[in-house]
Enzyme design. Structure first.
Site, PDB file in Angstrom:
ATOM      1  CE1 TYR B 177      -0.759  33.806  -5.546  1.00 15.14           C
ATOM      2  CE2 TYR B 177       1.388  33.911  -6.636  1.00 15.14           C
ATOM      3  CZ  TYR B 177       0.010  34.096  -6.665  1.00 15.14           C
ATOM      4  OH  TYR B 177      -0.584  34.562  -7.799  1.00 15.14           O
ATOM      5  CB  CYS B 178       5.649  36.688  -3.112  1.00 14.42           C
ATOM      6  SG  CYS B 178       6.767  36.062  -1.848  1.00 14.42           S
ATOM      7  NE  ARG B 179       9.505  39.550  -7.118  1.00 13.61           N
ATOM      8  CZ  ARG B 179      10.243  40.642  -7.015  1.00 13.61           C
ATOM      9  NH1 ARG B 179      11.419  40.589  -6.415  1.00 13.61           N
ATOM     10  NH2 ARG B 179       9.812  41.776  -7.515  1.00 13.61           N
TER      11      ARG B 179
END
Lengths: 221, 221
Positions: B177-179
């Site tokens: 996952y990221c932003r």
DNA sequence: CATATGCTCAAGTTATCACTTGAATACTTG
DNA sequence: CAAGTATTCAAGTGATAACTTGAGCATATG
């Protein structure tokens, strides 16, 4: 890092939605359409603008995907594209109330003297409606009542309120509501009723907020 | 009807909030600050703009009440004024995704080939984390991980991923996952891992959405 | 106390926006 | 099919916005 152009374009596209709400007149339109669909002329009257200017604002909103239109005879009716738009508008108001100092000053100025206009929360009204110990008045113009209202409310536009006031019970508490937290009708209604010696308060939100909260509503068929 | 001027002013004040988000660059800034606070220079680099221009955008956001700043030595750090602002930004994205056709086209263009980048919902990840049958990678730059991350995640910036890939289990599924939903890091990570023969998927949202949903997070102290 | 760094301010240019006015369309009704 | 009503379109004007450039401030460091 990837080429920045598509990234910019993606954010620009998102920003176009915000920008559509970034004009006071268009915000006013969205706030109105959160009640019920309306023709261009009606909207123009409500926001005190020329029909041509209103039409252009509506097209900006339509291009941004916030509203849709349908034609009925010579009239064109605009409505919000979905409830998500009403939620977006609520989010804008929420941030404005919390972080823009100016807003509370302007709200006081617009709403007038709020002493004695005690607000009531949705939860409290919900409970008291269940117990049946309040009289609930919808003080918006009747077409908006017909487009949907809080379950158990009675349509009492401000013009009709004066006449009705005498017939209301003095023992039970009366609750008025209208379009939203900044709608003046409910405040006006409460002031009028209290001047007649009745126990009156206002709901702190309006019909759209009530409906979005999943609380019971009725729609005239 | 009451004099329209205070009413207009009230809506103008609300609209000023929306208008602040009505520029692609400022939207980008808000999206960034939803991860963690940052200095002006860092922000300018991320959005590929001059420092002067970025500073002015930040001041527009500050005047609208969306961000606040603090000075630390020669640097000035900006952060979102509150979670409500992140929610507002989420509401904008939500409307854009649903009602602006252009957005999905641009998103595809920006994110690249998404075949094989299967998204996973927060609910599903939540369950599987509880069962302990996934490896969760936070592929954002490390400072953002330090400012807060999903409970149980391991910081693996893209630069470090290549090296780590060999040490990951082939049997368990890996989730990156990221932003946020439009952040490319997670997609890139999934492609890299799959190219190495690992089972990898991406979370369909990012850290800010996870946190706002009230799901478990950790903050490095 | 001089220099460097990080940010803000001010001025200038070009583009976009809100609103007005007057004309053009779309539909309805006689 | 002519006249009327509701809406949209097009052109024009003054105001505001985005970005650039170069100067000005505040804080830290030698």
């Amino acid at each position: 890092m990837r080429n920045g152009a598509p990234k910019s374009a993606l954010f620009d596209a998102h920003a176009s939605v915000a920008q559509a709400l970034g004009s006071g007149r268009r915000a006013e339109i969205v706030d109105l359409l959160a009640q019920a669909e309306r023709s261009v002329e009606e909207i123009a009257t409500e926001i005190s603008q020329s029909v041509a200017n209103t039409s252009q604002h509506l097209q900006v909103l339509a291009r941004a995907g916030l509203v849709r239109s349908r034609r009925d005879g010579t009239r064109v009716y605009y409505r919000l594209a979905s409830d998500r738009v009403a939620e977006l508008w609520a989010a804008v108001r929420d941030v404005a109330v919390r972080h823009v100092a100016e807003v509370s000053v302007l709200a006081d100025e617009y709403l007038g003297d709020r002493r004695g206009v005690e607000p009531l929360s949705s939860e409290e009204l919900s409970e008291r409606l269940a117990r049946g110990d309040v009289v609930l008045l919808d003080v918006r113009p009747e077409p908006e009542f017909l487009a949907g209202h809080i379950a158990g409310a009675r349509s009492t536009p401000l013009e009709a309120l004066d006449e009705l006031a005498g017939k209301l019970p003095k023992s039970r508490e009366i609750v008025a509501y209208c379009r939203g937290p900044y709608c003046v009708y409910a405040d006006d209604a409460v002031r009028l009723l209290r001047a007649r010696g009745l126990k009156a308060r206002r709901l702190d939100v309006g019909y759209p907020e009530w409906r979005r909260a999943g609380l019971p509503v009725e729609i005239a068929s």
